[in-house]
Design a protein around this motif. Sequence first.
Motif, PDB file in Angstrom:
ATOM      1  N   LEU A 150       2.207 -13.140  -6.412  1.00 54.08           N
ATOM      2  CA  LEU A 150       3.471 -13.550  -5.959  1.00 54.08           C
ATOM      3  C   LEU A 150       4.001 -12.131  -5.434  1.00 54.08           C
ATOM      4  CD1 LEU A 150       5.775 -15.590  -5.625  1.00 54.08           C
ATOM      5  CD2 LEU A 150       6.725 -14.879  -7.859  1.00 54.08           C
ATOM      6  N   HIS A 151       3.451 -11.005  -5.997  1.00 51.47           N
ATOM      7  CA  HIS A 151       4.006  -9.550  -5.717  1.00 51.47           C
ATOM      8  C   HIS A 151       3.008  -8.855  -5.087  1.00 51.47           C
ATOM      9  CE1 HIS A 151       6.914 -11.491  -8.584  1.00 51.47           C
ATOM     10  NE2 HIS A 151       7.874 -10.796  -7.697  1.00 51.47           N
ATOM     11  N   PRO A 152       2.385  -8.894  -3.940  1.00 46.71           N
ATOM     12  CA  PRO A 152       1.194  -8.393  -3.482  1.00 46.71           C
ATOM     13  C   PRO A 152       1.277  -7.125  -3.175  1.00 46.71           C
ATOM     14  CG  PRO A 152       1.984  -9.494  -1.740  1.00 46.71           C
ATOM     15  CD  PRO A 152       2.736 -10.177  -2.951  1.00 46.71           C
ATOM     16  N   LYS A 153       2.515  -6.481  -3.045  1.00 42.69           N
ATOM     17  CA  LYS A 153       2.869  -4.810  -2.842  1.00 42.69           C
ATOM     18  C   LYS A 153       3.376  -4.329  -3.986  1.00 42.69           C
ATOM     19  CE  LYS A 153       2.944  -5.676   2.281  1.00 42.69           C
ATOM     20  NZ  LYS A 153       3.953  -5.586   3.405  1.00 42.69           N
ATOM     21  N   SER A 154       3.606  -4.873  -5.054  1.00 40.28           N
ATOM     22  CA  SER A 154       4.371  -4.244  -6.184  1.00 40.28           C
ATOM     23  C   SER A 154       3.179  -3.195  -6.936  1.00 40.28           C
ATOM     24  CB  SER A 154       4.770  -5.236  -7.080  1.00 40.28           C
ATOM     25  OG  SER A 154       6.067  -5.668  -6.655  1.00 40.28           O
ATOM     26  N   ARG A 155       3.317  -1.967  -6.940  1.00 41.85           N
ATOM     27  CA  ARG A 155       2.689  -1.122  -7.822  1.00 41.85           C
ATOM     28  C   ARG A 155       2.768  -1.295  -9.081  1.00 41.85           C
ATOM     29  NH1 ARG A 155       3.543   4.987  -6.423  1.00 41.85           N
ATOM     30  NH2 ARG A 155       5.890   4.110  -6.720  1.00 41.85           N
ATOM     31  N   TYR A 156       3.781  -1.342  -9.511  1.00 40.37           N
ATOM     32  CA  TYR A 156       4.163  -1.592 -11.053  1.00 40.37           C
ATOM     33  C   TYR A 156       4.441  -3.129 -11.571  1.00 40.37           C
ATOM     34  CZ  TYR A 156       5.274   3.498 -10.522  1.00 40.37           C
ATOM     35  OH  TYR A 156       5.481   4.705 -10.228  1.00 40.37           O
ATOM     36  N   ILE A 157       3.907  -3.371 -12.867  1.00 39.39           N
ATOM     37  CA  ILE A 157       4.210  -4.885 -13.186  1.00 39.39           C
ATOM     38  C   ILE A 157       4.727  -4.230 -14.814  1.00 39.39           C
ATOM     39  CG2 ILE A 157       3.279  -7.038 -14.132  1.00 39.39           C
ATOM     40  CD1 ILE A 157       2.915  -6.565 -11.114  1.00 39.39           C
ATOM     41  N   HIS A 158       6.204  -4.859 -14.961  1.00 40.97           N
ATOM     42  CA  HIS A 158       6.600  -4.481 -16.097  1.00 40.97           C
ATOM     43  C   HIS A 158       6.128  -5.562 -17.173  1.00 40.97           C
ATOM     44  CE1 HIS A 158       9.630  -3.253 -19.353  1.00 40.97           C
ATOM     45  NE2 HIS A 158      10.123  -2.258 -18.560  1.00 40.97           N
ATOM     46  N   VAL A 159       5.720  -5.393 -18.407  1.00 39.70           N
ATOM     47  CA  VAL A 159       5.336  -6.401 -19.225  1.00 39.70           C
ATOM     48  C   VAL A 159       6.232  -6.561 -20.473  1.00 39.70           C
ATOM     49  CG1 VAL A 159       2.830  -6.566 -18.184  1.00 39.70           C
ATOM     50  CG2 VAL A 159       3.578  -4.870 -20.276  1.00 39.70           C
ATOM     51  N   GLY A 160       7.209  -6.014 -20.662  1.00 40.42           N
ATOM     52  CA  GLY A 160       8.423  -5.918 -21.547  1.00 40.42           C
ATOM     53  C   GLY A 160       7.823  -5.437 -22.882  1.00 40.42           C
ATOM     54  N   GLN A 161       7.511  -6.286 -24.029  1.00 38.00           N
ATOM     55  CA  GLN A 161       6.800  -5.866 -25.158  1.00 38.00           C
ATOM     56  C   GLN A 161       8.004  -4.870 -26.268  1.00 38.00           C
ATOM     57  OE1 GLN A 161       3.218  -3.610 -23.513  1.00 38.00           O
ATOM     58  NE2 GLN A 161       2.307  -5.413 -23.509  1.00 38.00           N
ATOM     59  N   ASP A 162       9.048  -5.142 -26.084  1.00 37.48           N
ATOM     60  CA  ASP A 162      10.239  -4.468 -26.999  1.00 37.48           C
ATOM     61  C   ASP A 162      10.438  -5.451 -28.386  1.00 37.48           C
ATOM     62  OD1 ASP A 162      11.325  -6.187 -24.814  1.00 37.48           O
ATOM     63  OD2 ASP A 162      13.392  -5.328 -25.458  1.00 37.48           O
TER      64      ASP A 162
END
Length: 553
Positions: A150-162
């Motif tokens: 869905l985000h082909p150009k996003s360099r970063y993926i934030h995965v939460g984990q807090d």
Amino acid sequence: MIFNDKKTLPCWRKEFPQPAIKNRFFHIDLKGPKIPVHILSSLLEQIARWGINGVVVEYEHRLPYLPLPQQFPAYDRYKKSEIESLLEKAESLGIEWIPLVQTFGHVEYLSRIKGTEDLFENKNYPSQLCPSKENVKEYIRNLIDYICELHPKSRYIHVGQDETHQLGFCPQCSKRMKKFRDRMNLYFDHVMFVWDEVFKHNRIPMSWGDMFAGYGRLDLVEKVDKRVILLPWDYTSVDKTSKSVVYKGFRPSKKQFYNKYTEPEPLLTFVKSGQFFEDLDEEDIKKIGVGENEYPLGCGQIRIMARTGRPVWGTCAVYISADMQLHANYIRGFLNPVQMCDVITSLGGDGIIGTLWARGHSFAPINAPWTLSLYNIAQFAAGSWTGKRSPEDLKKIADEISYEIDMPKSFDKEWCLDDILWTVSAPCSSSGLYSKIETLDNILEILKKQDISGCFGEGLNLTLEAENIQNNLRYILEEARWWYSTRKEMPQVMKQDMRKRIQRFNSDIKRLKIPTEKYYLKWVGDKKSFNLWWENLFSLDIRIAKEVVQLLK
């Protein structure tokens, strides 16, 4: 547009051609209101003008699709075409779009979908995914596949984990934890799996860093791939030093209790012996640092993480759930971001994220309208661009911030916007709610003289009026406490007056709901979110006020 069109850049971008911090990201939390797409598009334009160059978008249940058999109702989700249009808009403005999806904790929202019970660590409180089940791993693989598609150009993926504090609850995890000998090793095993899934798509994982710092596991941080962006956060530091540190637990400083026989500032939690900041090892204290006043240096987690040799990032908050129900805390939500900007700049950091939380978690009440935090967002943008935080620096741009959010530079000839906003955020004086009610009455009168309107101004007027109704209802409870034990001697006319006031305030709430709902639907979000927010403001207070007055009979 959210605000009137401006012909030139704001003063902080003209005076400082180059930003002090490379990555200046703003967090948009969609687990509260479903913000209208055209308003989100306008918000992107506004923050780009202010100098923000990235958005971290926490989707939760707003994604077009989740890799599950059942889906949320269509009205709760954005369409794929809507996301794509926002991605194009962000790219045209030079804004990086970073999707945030929860892959460990804060997944309460999934429990609203049938068939998800087996994903959770604890079915009775489904806030956390189980890191030991294969179906959970499969869900995360499919989720990351979809997010990257869905985000082909996003360099970063934030995965939460807090805040994954239910580690080791289920039988499978309990067994694995004995093998690992430590809950944080179980945590580390899962987050490594998630990061690897992100790396498979040639993207860079982002992850909150509070679990590592909170448990004091810098040894695990040393094992983390240097490409992973760990994001420690601090939402309370508002000065160069702080009264507490979150490292190996929550640790207030003993220093706050030393100044006896003078009027104390607000005190923090008094913990058990051995759990204060001063009880840390000398080496740990040195990592955090101590100021001239003997308090720990502010933004302690960021300072600790900077000692690990990793790229330095930090996370502050323009609004948190502990702030006010009706509007932002304009003191904490201003000073915390600019202080964090100062620390990141001094440490030569790579980036900063200013968060704006729509609710504490999926089961929590809706927070104040995000539009009422636009003052704080502008201050965060200016601070992250300039890196300046001295009182002189902040006073220098006060008029410009007012101009940027379409507010007057002065009120009643002698007050500025900072004076107004800081006063409404300040704690009650010794005379309690009565003083707050009187103060808000006077401020509302000043605001109405100025004929203030627009996204920020209209919202401020409406929410301050709502706050005063709320305060008046709670003041009735204070009065009832004064009279309860001597209620038989209480003059009847006073009891009648209390009942009449409740009726009047109830009418005021109904009257105010109409323009406030109209404002909310135009700027803030959907009707469902408005109803959740509005009900939480008054329903309980009205009920309690009626019941306590009845008890005075």
